[in-house]
Design an enzyme around this catalytic site. Structure first.
Site, PDB file in Angstrom:
ATOM      1  N   ILE A  86      12.538  51.711  22.222  1.00 33.84           N
ATOM      2  CA  ILE A  86      13.568  52.288  23.072  1.00 33.84           C
ATOM      3  C   ILE A  86      13.298  51.757  24.473  1.00 33.84           C
ATOM      4  CG2 ILE A  86      12.152  54.390  23.362  1.00 33.84           C
ATOM      5  CD1 ILE A  86      14.717  55.953  23.841  1.00 33.84           C
ATOM      6  N   SER A  87      14.326  51.230  25.107  1.00 38.11           N
ATOM      7  CA  SER A  87      14.130  50.604  26.417  1.00 38.11           C
ATOM      8  C   SER A  87      13.677  51.633  27.437  1.00 38.11           C
ATOM      9  CB  SER A  87      15.450  49.992  26.894  1.00 38.11           C
ATOM     10  OG  SER A  87      15.880  48.993  26.008  1.00 38.11           O
ATOM     11  N   GLN A  88      13.004  51.138  28.433  1.00 38.11           N
ATOM     12  CA  GLN A  88      12.595  52.038  29.490  1.00 38.11           C
ATOM     13  C   GLN A  88      13.829  52.595  30.206  1.00 38.11           C
ATOM     14  OE1 GLN A  88      10.959  50.198  33.105  1.00 38.11           O
ATOM     15  NE2 GLN A  88      10.940  48.300  31.946  1.00 38.11           N
TER      16      GLN A  88
END
Lengths: 236, 804
Positions: A86-88
């Site tokens: 999950i992207s930052q």
């Protein structure tokens, strides 16, 4: 008399005490999420109030595996399984803002992953269509989105390289998995006037974030907007 | 093999003292083989740049063994003959068991970057891997500590075993599947265990026989699943629906695999104006990392998309070119040449396994295009270029940003000899008078590789008298990749117009020569300014984030962009986005050095400062002497190893030659140390001889490199060994000579000396890699030579004031 006054005092205190744990039980990460938006999103230059509101409302920790929930609001990508992350938070906010989503937009997302990006986009746009190639992630993200009640997010398991032809064209396309090129089918499914954002690049850690706009005449303009770190997915 | 002078502590039920030497030889062989196999296994599981960090910590087991013997001297000393065989018997299965146990630790290097708590399982991970090295170190250190046999002969047996292990490991990389490599180390350990099973008085020890049998059973067990990191390219691709493994080929150059899946759509840098289809593909992986593409059935009719990359530019400037490609990237490079009208293609690739694997995939890829005369040469690029066999219209260096472009392998730290000034010059010299060198890669932001290539070209071309350079260079960029074309003669107007037409068609941009209008985009302006500065020259911008100075053969680290002093600036400029811009390979190397040093200090300093156990308090001069030997040996050996990567063209071959050669020669020196290692000889010519011969041997190789490179492989290996052999021989003498001096003085600090040497040898490997990065190979070699002179100065003080 004294007793009645004492009882009167007790009631608001008890209510307050009862309310506090209940609020904590509903969203124990609320404070962390608000701090995340303040420091990592608004604090890093995202100004679109709709994006900021969406990120305050969407419980990011619900999209993260249980063993990483305590890290859900730190400025880092996190594993979600199948070699994906999950992207930052900042990247999610940045990519959403740069797409300039409108409340009438139809959005295609390639790489549902955790479903978090789709949820953020769904808070702003009319409809979000999201494709995920890994069945495990597709199922999990669908469950999470249903539990959190995102009826305007439609997901499917499949090869996002080919977009979602039946639902095309799209006002905006957001690709969350890094690829080595811009898939031609996605460009075909982008409306004139539409915007697309995608991380591209070869090396494992550092990518360029490419922003494309399709003009009314069908021509494309492109610019690199931000170098980011994405896990590369070979399928896209 | 000489008999021991006395049977210290060996009873009738223990093995014969004469079993010590063959057992030491075989477990030492097993340990080196284990090290080489672990490098391959860990590279496949994780990433090559993590491997030095993991392995150096594991090999601290060697140093810890000396400290353990030092602290437990009294209980061991009561019956070393009983302890020694069990060290051998436990070491044999430990190679396999430790690795299997490590597979159970939930550790992934990727997470180390984000989660500090991940360092705890990492510590457990390398502790497990250190167990076999601890046991082998103890098995070798025990006879040295308790004077079982001549120290020179025992140490020589260990060296000889190391040499044998290095030589055995090389073919084992081809003969054994990657998953089964550790069976080779276990087999060597088992062979050593056989020598300690029989009793001195006859018959066999049942308990020892059972323990040996356990090792044999491990060899027969199925190999474990490697459990690749889920973020490895191969792991991700393997999880795609319909993924299918097409072939595997393993060998010294790597573990090569080809996998197809409907979800593979690989076309890095493709123009977004291409509106066609990309055919089904397979991907080629080297040690689990993406290496190249194999379009399905592309042989008969090369796919059209292959003409829509920036790397297609040189083909638009030449008609029916004769092409040289300096690496094999699947079949895509071959098909791209065919699709763009090449008349012939020569591909130079040192990894024969890759070429062999592709040859087995004709049913998927189709035969090579009939229109193309194709030749694949299995050798190093610099070796081929040095021979000057032909001149080409186009010499291509493709994928300079790829993680697999630089050397990876045993003690390799990303050497890229093709991208040094000398390498670029050699590639340019491989072109016809009007031919061109084309270099392609990913365009990062801020620009790095592209600018460094341009600076390298400018310096080398000016050195060759090819001026002005800006008129001989063309640079084109796509949305994410670049291609630079350099010629020995100025570009013609027709060529510039052809480049403009190519860019107009594909949507790419000509970066150099600069277009008339100035872009308003800050990123574009920054790139243009960096390119101009690189080509026209000028002082490097003060406070620049990256080191963009050209690499040289003395410091062949093209990918070292990190300025340590800029780390703070990264943090300030990039905020939370700073992490991807650090070179974690370099940082892990420095972390490895720091951790090794810290562990060594924690374990070594207390005995020096406070006295440890009954071993007494070793003097600082003793620690200094054996530290200097440990560091110095690795600095010299690894400098030769890295030089060997250039000359021999193959990192693993260079490692085998260097490690095997040094071990063999030092083993011989060690065995003869008793005859030639007297005090006077040590002072007058051993230590100075090491300094002079190591420097002389290295200088010979570096100065004669242009003449050595084109020679046949066997001759190059022979010259390499001849250059390092004299120094290697002498380098085997100081350690046993020091032990003999301590033994003569009745010192009880021999185990401590073994531990010091072990720690410093391990830390020395990291120090050598770090030293080469910043001070070049010459500087690193010089440091090693100086350390031997320092050891010489401390030699006379060994044994003085020792506690008995």
């Amino acid at each position: 008399m004294i007793f009645r006054r004492s009882a009167g005092w007790a009631f608001p205190v008890v209510l307050l005490l009862a309310a506090v744990p209940r609020a904590g039980a509903e969203d124990p990460y609320l404070a962390a999420r608000l701090a995340m938006v303040e420091e990592q999103i608004a604090g890093e230059g995202v100004v679109d109030s709709r994006v900021l509101t969406a990120m305050r409302e969407v419980p990011r920790h619900r999209f993260v595996p249980a063993e990483y929930r305590h890290l859900a609001y730190i400025p880092r990508p996190l594993p979600i399984g199948e070699g994906q992350t999950i992207s930052q938070p900042y990247i999610v906010g940045f990519m959403t803002e740069i797409l300039r989503l409108r409340d009438t937009d139809r959005v295609l997302e390639v790489g549902t992953g955790s479903g978090y990006q789709a949820a953020i986009a769904a808070k702003i746009a009319a409809e979000v269509y999201s494709v995920e190639i890994f069945e495990v992630l597709a199922d999990r993200s669908r469950r999470t989105l249903d539990e959190l009640k995102f009826p305007n997010v439609v997901t499917k398991q499949g090869d996002g390289y080919y977009g979602w032809e039946e639902k095309a064209p799209f006002d905006a396309i957001i690709v969350t998995c890094a690829g080595g090129h811009v898939p031609p089918p996605l460009l075909r499914q982008l409306k004139p006037g539409g915007r697309m954002i995608m991380p591209v690049g070869g090396p494992f850690m550092t990518q360029n974030l490419v922003f494309l706009e399709k003009h009314a005449d069908g021509s494309l303009s492109q610019k690199n907007v931000l170098p980011v770190a994405f896990v590369r997915l070979l399928g896209h | 093999m000489s008999s021991p002078s006395h049977s210290y502590g060996f009873s009738a039920t223990d093995p014969r003292p004469s079993s010590v030497l063959p057992a030491v030889f075989l477990v030492s062989a097993a340990a080196i083989a284990d090290e080489i196999f672990l490098i391959r296994l860990l590279s496949v599981r994780f990433w090559p740049h993590f491997v030095p960090l993991i392995l150096s910590q594991a090999m601290l087991g060697f140093g810890a063994s000396g400290i353990a013997i030092h602290l437990l001297r009294e209980p061991i000393g009561r019956s070393p003959g009983r302890v020694f065989p069990w060290l051998v018997l436990l070491a044999a299965p430990a190679f396999d068991l430790a690795f299997r146990a490590s597979l159970l630790v939930p550790f992934d290097p990727y997470i180390l970057l984000w989660d500090p708590f991940a360092w705890l399982p990492f510590a457990l991970f390398f502790l497990l891997l250190s167990v076999p090295f601890f046991l082998v170190g103890s098995a070798v250190g025990l006879p040295l500590s308790f004077r079982i046999g001549n120290p020179g002969v025992v140490y020589g047996a260990s060296f000889a075993g190391s040499a044998a292990g290095a030589l055995i490991a090389l073919p084992a990389l081809s003969l054994l599947p990657t998953e089964s490599l550790l069976k080779g180390a276990t087999a060597l350990g088992f062979a050593g265990a056989l020598f300690v099973v029989p009793r001195a008085r006859g018959g066999i020890s049942v308990s020892r026989a059972a323990a040996a049998a356990a090792s044999l059973a491990l060899i027969l067990l199925p190999a474990p699943d490697l459990r690749l990191s889920p973020y490895k390219d191969l792991a991700v691709a393997g999880r795609l629906p319909g993924a299918r493994m097409l072939g595997v080929r393993a060998g010294p150059s790597g573990d090569f695999r080809a996998l197809s899946a409907p979800g593979l759509h690989i076309a890095p840098g493709l123009s977004f104006r291409f509106d066609g289809e990309i055919p089904s593909q397979a991907a080629l992986f080297a040690d689990g990392e993406f290496r190249g593409v194999i379009p399905q059935g592309g042989g008969a009719d090369p796919p059209r998309y292959l003409s829509w990359f920036p790397s297609s530019l040189p083909y638009r400037l030449a008609a029916r070119p004769e092409v040289l490609q300096l690496s094999l990237r699947g079949t895509e490079g071959i098909l791209e040449a065919a699709a763009n009208g090449a008349s012939s293609l020569t591909v130079v690739e040192p990894a024969g396994e890759a070429a062999a694997l592709l040859g087995n995939l004709r049913s998927f890829s189709g035969d090579p295009p009939a229109s193309l005369r194709l030749s694949i040469r299995e050798e190093g690029a610099r070796n081929y270029l040095a021979r000057g066999e032909g001149r080409f219209d186009i010499v291509e260096i493709h994928g300079v940003s790829s993680s697999t472009f630089s050397s990876v392998g045993i003690h390799a730290a990303g050497e890229a000899f093709l991208l040094t000034r000398e390498g670029i010059g050699a590639a340019l010299s491989g072109t016809k008078p009007d031919g061109m060198l084309a270099v392609s890669g990913w365009l990062k932001s801020p620009a790095r590789e592209s600018v460094k290539i341009l600076r390298t070209l400018r310096e080398e071309m000016e050195g060759m008298g090819l001026r002005p350079v800006p008129e001989r260079v063309l640079m084109v960029r796509g949305w994410g990749s670049f291609t630079i074309v350099a010629k020995r003669i100025p570009l013609t107007p027709a060529e510039r117009e052809a480049a403009d037409r190519f860019c107009a068609e594909t949507g790419f941009e000509v970066v150099w020569p600069p277009a008339r209008g100035r872009s308003e985009e800050p990123g574009e302006r920054a790139l243009a300014a960096a390119v101009q500065a690189a080509l026209i020259g000028g002082a490097e911008k003060e406070g620049a984030l990256f080191d963009l100075r050209p690499a040289t053969d003395d410091s062949p680290y093209f990918y070292r962009f990190l300025r340590l002093g800029a780390i703070g600036e990264f943090r300030r400029s990039l905020g939370s986005q700073w992490v991807p811009f650090l070179e974690w390979g370099v940082l892990f190397l420095l972390i490895s050095l720091a951790v090794s040093s810290a562990v060594a200090a924690v374990l070594l300093l207390p005995p020096v400062l406070f006295g440890g156990g009954k071993g007494g308090r070793p003097p600082v001069s003793l620690a200094g002497y054996f530290s200097a030997l440990g560091f110095g040996y690795m600095l010299v050996e690894l400098t030769f190893l890295k030089t060997g990567i250039l000359l021999l063209g193959d990192p693993v071959g260079a490692a085998s030659a260097a490690i095997g050669g040094f071990s063999f020669c030092s083993g011989a020196g060690s065995m003869l140390s008793g005859r030639i290692g007297g005090d006077e000889a040590m002072r007058r010519w051993i230590f100075p001889g090491i300094a002079i011969l190591s420097a002389g041997g290295y200088l010979f190789l570096s100065i004669a490199a242009p003449r050595i490179l084109p020679l046949p492989a066997g001759v190059r290996v022979a010259l390499f060994l001849a250059a390092m052999a004299p120094a290697g021989f002498l380098m085997g003498i100081p350690f046993p000579a020091g032990l003999s001096r301590l033994s003569a003085a009745g010192s009880r600090a021999i185990p401590f000396a073994w531990g010091v040497n072990g720690f410093c040898s391990v830390a020395g490997a990291s120090l050598a890699a770090a030293g080469a990065l910043w001070f070049g190979l010459r500087g690193t070699l010089l440091a090693g030579s100086l350390l031997y002179l320092l050891a010489g100065a401390l030699f006379r003080r060994l044994g003085e004031g020792q506690q008995i």
